[in-house]
Design an enzyme around this catalytic site. Structure first.
Site, PDB file in Angstrom:
ATOM      1  N   SER A   7       7.747 -12.873  -5.098  1.00 16.11           N
ATOM      2  CA  SER A   7       8.429 -13.794  -4.172  1.00 16.11           C
ATOM      3  C   SER A   7       7.483 -14.709  -3.410  1.00 16.11           C
ATOM      4  O   SER A   7       6.262 -14.613  -3.523  1.00 16.11           O
ATOM      5  CB  SER A   7       9.294 -12.997  -3.202  1.00 16.11           C
ATOM      6  OG  SER A   7       8.493 -12.070  -2.552  1.00 16.11           O
ATOM      7  N   LYS A  12       1.574   6.596  -3.743  1.00 17.53           N
ATOM      8  CA  LYS A  12       2.591   5.592  -4.136  1.00 17.53           C
ATOM      9  C   LYS A  12       3.579   6.118  -5.167  1.00 17.53           C
ATOM     10  O   LYS A  12       3.185   6.670  -6.181  1.00 17.53           O
ATOM     11  CB  LYS A  12       1.908   4.379  -4.762  1.00 17.53           C
ATOM     12  CG  LYS A  12       0.971   3.622  -3.845  1.00 17.53           C
ATOM     13  CD  LYS A  12       0.566   2.299  -4.473  1.00 17.53           C
ATOM     14  CE  LYS A  12      -0.337   1.526  -3.551  1.00 17.53           C
ATOM     15  NZ  LYS A  12      -0.661   0.195  -4.087  1.00 17.53           N
ATOM     16  N   ARG A  44       2.608 -11.904 -10.024  1.00 16.36           N
ATOM     17  CA  ARG A  44       1.773 -12.095  -8.831  1.00 16.36           C
ATOM     18  C   ARG A  44       0.858 -10.891  -8.679  1.00 16.36           C
ATOM     19  O   ARG A  44       1.325  -9.770  -8.499  1.00 16.36           O
ATOM     20  CB  ARG A  44       2.626 -12.276  -7.571  1.00 16.36           C
ATOM     21  CG  ARG A  44       1.843 -12.949  -6.431  1.00 16.36           C
ATOM     22  CD  ARG A  44       2.594 -12.943  -5.118  1.00 16.36           C
ATOM     23  NE  ARG A  44       2.689 -11.583  -4.607  1.00 16.36           N
ATOM     24  CZ  ARG A  44       3.732 -11.116  -3.926  1.00 16.36           C
ATOM     25  NH1 ARG A  44       4.773 -11.887  -3.664  1.00 16.36           N
ATOM     26  NH2 ARG A  44       3.749  -9.869  -3.499  1.00 16.36           N
ATOM     27  N   ASN A 102       2.654  -7.543  -9.662  1.00 14.48           N
ATOM     28  CA  ASN A 102       4.113  -7.598  -9.744  1.00 14.48           C
ATOM     29  C   ASN A 102       4.552  -8.371 -10.976  1.00 14.48           C
ATOM     30  O   ASN A 102       4.077  -9.484 -11.209  1.00 14.48           O
ATOM     31  CB  ASN A 102       4.677  -8.299  -8.502  1.00 14.48           C
ATOM     32  CG  ASN A 102       4.399  -7.504  -7.246  1.00 14.48           C
ATOM     33  OD1 ASN A 102       4.984  -6.446  -7.023  1.00 14.48           O
ATOM     34  ND2 ASN A 102       3.473  -7.981  -6.429  1.00 14.48           N
ATOM     35  N   GLU A 134       9.274  -0.791  -5.814  1.00 17.56           N
ATOM     36  CA  GLU A 134       8.821  -2.133  -5.483  1.00 17.56           C
ATOM     37  C   GLU A 134       9.461  -2.584  -4.185  1.00 17.56           C
ATOM     38  O   GLU A 134      10.486  -2.052  -3.775  1.00 17.56           O
ATOM     39  CB  GLU A 134       9.253  -3.116  -6.586  1.00 17.56           C
ATOM     40  CG  GLU A 134       8.549  -2.950  -7.912  1.00 17.56           C
ATOM     41  CD  GLU A 134       7.075  -3.208  -7.810  1.00 17.56           C
ATOM     42  OE1 GLU A 134       6.653  -4.057  -6.998  1.00 17.56           O
ATOM     43  OE2 GLU A 134       6.327  -2.531  -8.530  1.00 17.56           O
ATOM     44  N   GLY A 135       8.893  -3.598  -3.610  1.00 19.71           N
ATOM     45  CA  GLY A 135       9.566  -4.269  -2.500  1.00 19.71           C
ATOM     46  C   GLY A 135       9.109  -3.807  -1.127  1.00 19.71           C
ATOM     47  O   GLY A 135       9.664  -4.229  -0.116  1.00 19.71           O
ATOM     48  N   LYS A 172       3.550   1.084 -11.033  1.00 17.84           N
ATOM     49  CA  LYS A 172       2.295   1.607 -10.483  1.00 17.84           C
ATOM     50  C   LYS A 172       1.640   2.583 -11.471  1.00 17.84           C
ATOM     51  O   LYS A 172       0.417   2.696 -11.538  1.00 17.84           O
ATOM     52  CB  LYS A 172       2.545   2.325  -9.152  1.00 17.84           C
ATOM     53  CG  LYS A 172       3.401   1.562  -8.132  1.00 17.84           C
ATOM     54  CD  LYS A 172       2.631   0.478  -7.457  1.00 17.84           C
ATOM     55  CE  LYS A 172       3.374  -0.194  -6.310  1.00 17.84           C
ATOM     56  NZ  LYS A 172       4.557  -1.003  -6.638  1.00 17.84           N
ATOM     57  N   ARG A 177      -0.676 -13.152   2.731  1.00 18.49           N
ATOM     58  CA  ARG A 177       0.251 -12.462   3.634  1.00 18.49           C
ATOM     59  C   ARG A 177      -0.573 -11.678   4.634  1.00 18.49           C
ATOM     60  O   ARG A 177      -1.573 -11.060   4.270  1.00 18.49           O
ATOM     61  CB  ARG A 177       1.185 -11.548   2.842  1.00 18.49           C
ATOM     62  CG  ARG A 177       2.204 -12.338   2.030  1.00 18.49           C
ATOM     63  CD  ARG A 177       3.028 -11.452   1.144  1.00 18.49           C
ATOM     64  NE  ARG A 177       2.164 -10.721   0.231  1.00 18.49           N
ATOM     65  CZ  ARG A 177       2.505  -9.584  -0.347  1.00 18.49           C
ATOM     66  NH1 ARG A 177       3.676  -9.034  -0.113  1.00 18.49           N
ATOM     67  NH2 ARG A 177       1.667  -8.989  -1.171  1.00 18.49           N
ATOM     68  N   GLU A 224      -1.857  -4.383  -6.388  1.00 14.89           N
ATOM     69  CA  GLU A 224      -0.869  -4.141  -7.449  1.00 14.89           C
ATOM     70  C   GLU A 224      -0.644  -5.439  -8.188  1.00 14.89           C
ATOM     71  O   GLU A 224      -1.085  -6.505  -7.753  1.00 14.89           O
ATOM     72  CB  GLU A 224       0.464  -3.650  -6.865  1.00 14.89           C
ATOM     73  CG  GLU A 224       1.118  -4.685  -5.966  1.00 14.89           C
ATOM     74  CD  GLU A 224       2.637  -4.556  -5.890  1.00 14.89           C
ATOM     75  OE1 GLU A 224       3.241  -3.829  -6.703  1.00 14.89           O
ATOM     76  OE2 GLU A 224       3.221  -5.231  -5.027  1.00 14.89           O
TER      77      GLU A 224
HETATM   78  P1  ADP Z   1       5.112  -2.792  -3.352  1.00 14.33           P
HETATM   79  O1  ADP Z   1       5.354  -2.948  -4.811  1.00 14.33           O
HETATM   80  O2  ADP Z   1       6.161  -2.008  -2.662  1.00 14.33           O
HETATM   81  O3  ADP Z   1       4.800  -4.097  -2.691  1.00 14.33           O
HETATM   82  P2  ADP Z   1       2.285  -2.189  -2.902  1.00 14.33           P
HETATM   83  O4  ADP Z   1       1.426  -1.403  -3.801  1.00 14.33           O
HETATM   84  O5  ADP Z   1       2.023  -3.650  -2.871  1.00 14.33           O
HETATM   85  O6  ADP Z   1       3.809  -1.875  -3.258  1.00 14.33           O
HETATM   86  O7  ADP Z   1       2.149  -1.616  -1.448  1.00 14.33           O
HETATM   87  C1  ADP Z   1       2.820  -2.195  -0.349  1.00 14.33           C
HETATM   88  C2  ADP Z   1       1.840  -2.529   0.754  1.00 14.33           C
HETATM   89  O8  ADP Z   1       1.096  -1.363   1.112  1.00 14.33           O
HETATM   90  C3  ADP Z   1       0.798  -3.575   0.397  1.00 14.33           C
HETATM   91  O9  ADP Z   1       1.287  -4.884   0.584  1.00 14.33           O
HETATM   92  C4  ADP Z   1      -0.329  -3.221   1.359  1.00 14.33           C
HETATM   93  O10 ADP Z   1      -0.069  -3.755   2.645  1.00 14.33           O
HETATM   94  C5  ADP Z   1      -0.225  -1.695   1.440  1.00 14.33           C
HETATM   95  N1  ADP Z   1      -1.146  -1.090   0.455  1.00 14.33           N
HETATM   96  C6  ADP Z   1      -0.878  -0.810  -0.827  1.00 14.33           C
HETATM   97  N2  ADP Z   1      -1.933  -0.279  -1.461  1.00 14.33           N
HETATM   98  C7  ADP Z   1      -2.912  -0.224  -0.554  1.00 14.33           C
HETATM   99  C8  ADP Z   1      -4.270   0.243  -0.577  1.00 14.33           C
HETATM  100  N3  ADP Z   1      -4.801   0.756  -1.686  1.00 14.33           N
HETATM  101  N4  ADP Z   1      -4.982   0.167   0.565  1.00 14.33           N
HETATM  102  C9  ADP Z   1      -4.442  -0.336   1.702  1.00 14.33           C
HETATM  103  N5  ADP Z   1      -3.175  -0.781   1.791  1.00 14.33           N
HETATM  104  C10 ADP Z   1      -2.411  -0.723   0.688  1.00 14.33           C
HETATM  105 MG    MG Z   2       5.228  -4.747  -5.924  1.00  9.13          MG
HETATM  106 MG    MG Z   3       3.176  -5.320  -3.008  1.00  9.11          MG
END
Ligand code: ADP
Ligand code: MG
Ligand code: MG
Length: 480
Positions: A149, A364, A128, A144, A368-369, A306, A456, A142
């Site tokens: 999910s 970051k 995803r 996944n 994950e999660g 990441k 979402r 990102e």
């Molecule tokens: P995870 O693997 O934990 O889901 P993400 O990279 O998706 O990690 O980050 C989790 C959440 O943080 C995302 O769903 C988003 O809401 C926020 N986020 C992540 N990266 C960014 C970004 N570059 N700008 C704004 N919000 C972000």
């Molecule tokens: Mg993720």
């Molecule tokens: Mg995410």
């Protein structure tokens, strides 16, 4: 930071009484169709409550939506090739494994299998790729590769949002909600892998948490498999269960309680908590050693970190994997600025920038999660405290997106902490995800599809929006 605004899909002028009636009915619709999860507040196996969802579909620009739907099969191919490039994985992850014990554990499983030789050369990816809008563009948050999910719940949510538009007298607008049925595509992928394993008696194993809150999403997968092919048996086990029950047969078959496993679908195993003792790590290694087709295999799991995402954003990295300039350009367009924190001058410059202008970045770790990233002033604190330590190489910096806001109602099972009865009316922002399925081995890709999407949504003043954590809500794009 200047942010733009999108118009809601319909004018929002319901009276308080009307709204309460509509929300009541919406909740019943959601519960009856499985937009639900087990309660975190009062866990009880016999009960589910509504998963947070939006009353209305949220507006999303059609042009950006189509752009990322169209590149999904290219991203699938890219991730597949990255996962099979040993030197790229080693080079990109070296500094991270030195600093982060969790990634180091995953990597050591990969190295062990790489040295021993893969008993199963095929991998299954149910991917995803997630995006946010930023300054009229669409950018990848990102990608996944493990436990992607909500594929089960979003198909139903799409039906709900069509229903609510006609309920509110706007049936003519349903045409702006694109078709979406990822559960079918994801399960066709699992079944295709099951067929390739070529033993009709072998089962599909779902590796799950000790306690599953997001049960409906997981069960939708299980029930869809049996709908498509009633002869396939699905079993569910936690890593803890597998410590006692899993073993290898004479040809490295994965055996769980006398059943041979064809496909292992990980819905757990991406989080530190899944490995409380060395035994869970040992069982993960045993699974990777087996002949079963893994979703994901350890190399796919690593390709979803990441750190790999950041390495791919470097100039020329993509040309290692993709030959066509136009393909490279299309993918690069959705990449944001991503920065390594390894020890060099570029990193010192970006650290200075992030300390002085922290709102422009997200920090970051390799997790994950949800709930792991660092924002705003905390970025400064974190960077200052680890600047001279090797710990910093376990992290990356990323440009922060500020998506356009719009009004919507988020409906939850509980009133708290909101004043309104059981919904919250606020400015929200959305994150689009696109599901992809890929199967292949080192030399060939034999299955590659884009299979649907998810939206979402969270209140615009939240940094992150985990749905099972109760902050984010499940939604449907209304194309504008
Ligand atoms: P995870 O693997 O934990 O889901 P993400 O990279 O998706 O990690 O980050 C989790 C959440 O943080 C995302 O769903 C988003 O809401 C926020 N986020 C992540 N990266 C960014 C970004 N570059 N700008 C704004 N919000 C972000
Ligand atoms: Mg993720
Ligand atoms: Mg995410």
């Amino acid at each position: 930071m200047e942010v733009s605004r999108l118009q809601p899909c319909i004018p929002l002028h319901l009276s308080k009484e009307e709204l309460e009636r509509v929300v009541d009915k919406a909740k019943d619709w959601a519960l009856m169709h499985g937009i639900s999860m087990r309660s975190k507040v009062s866990f009880n196996k016999n009960q589910v409550e509504v998963l947070p969802f939006t009353l209305l579909p949220s507006s999303f620009p059609r042009k950006n939506f189509e752009k990322v739907k169209n590149i999904q099969i290219l991203l699938n191919e890219l991730m597949h090739k990255v996962a099979h490039n040993n030197s790229f994985l080693i080079k990109s992850l070296k500094s991270t494994t030195d600093a982060d014990p969790f990634t180091a554990k995953l990597f050591s499983i990969y190295e062990t299998i790489y040295k021993e030789g893969f008993s199963q050369t095929l991998s299954l990816g149910l991917l995803r790729s997630d995006y946010m809008l930023h300054k009229n563009q669409i950018k990848q948050v990102e990608l996944n590769t493990i436990a992607s999910s909500f594929g089960g719940i979003v198909g139903v949510t799409t039906q709900y949002h069509k229903h609510i538009l006609s309920e509110l007298g706007h049936a003519d607008k349903i045409k702006n909600i694109p078709e979406n049925n990822p559960i079918n595509g994801l399960c066709e992928g699992l079944i295709h892998a099951w067929k390739l394993y070529n033993n009709t008696k072998a089962v599909i194993l779902f590796v799950v948490e000790n306690i599953t809150y997001n049960i409906c999403d997981q069960r939708f997968h299980e029930f869809e498999i049996s709908k498509i092919n009633p002869d396939i048996k699905v079993i569910r086990r936690s890593l803890k269960d597998l410590v006692l029950e899993a073993k290898l047969g004479p040809n490295k078959q994965l055996i769980v309680e006398d059943l041979e496993v064809s496909v292992v679908y990980f819905r757990s195993g991406y989080e530190v908590e899944a490995y409380p003792t060395e035994q869970e790590w040992a069982v993960r290694l045993l699974i990777e050693r087996s002949q079963a087709i893994k979703c994901p295999s350890i190399q796919y799991h690593l390709a979803g970190t990441k750190k790999i995402q950041q390495s791919l954003a470097y100039t020329d990295a993509l040309s290692l994997f993709l030959k066509d300039d136009n393909t490279i350009k299309q993918i690069q367009e959705v990449f944001a600025g991503l920065y390594s924190l390894e020890f060099n001058n570029d990193a010192e410059t970006i650290i200075d920038k992030a300390i002085s202008d922290s709102k422009k970045y997200v920090l970051k770790p390799q997790r994950e999660g949800g709930g792991n990233n660092v924002y705003n002033e905390d970025i400064k604190l974190h960077l200052e405290s680890m600047r001279n330590s090797v710990e910093r190489t376990a992290w990356i910096l990323m440009d922060r997106f500020y998506p356009p806001v719009q009004k919507n109602y988020i409906i939850r099972a509980y009133n708290e902490p909101f004043e309104d009865n059981h919904f919250q009316f606020s400015d929200v922002v959305t994150e689009l995800g696109v599901y992809g399925v890929i199967i292949g081995d080192h030399d060939n890709i034999i299955y590659n599809k884009e299979v649907g999407h998810i939206l979402r949504t969270k209140s615009s003043n939240e940094n992150e929006g985990g749905i099972v954590a109760g902050i984010g809500a499940i939604d449907t794009p209304y194309l504008i």
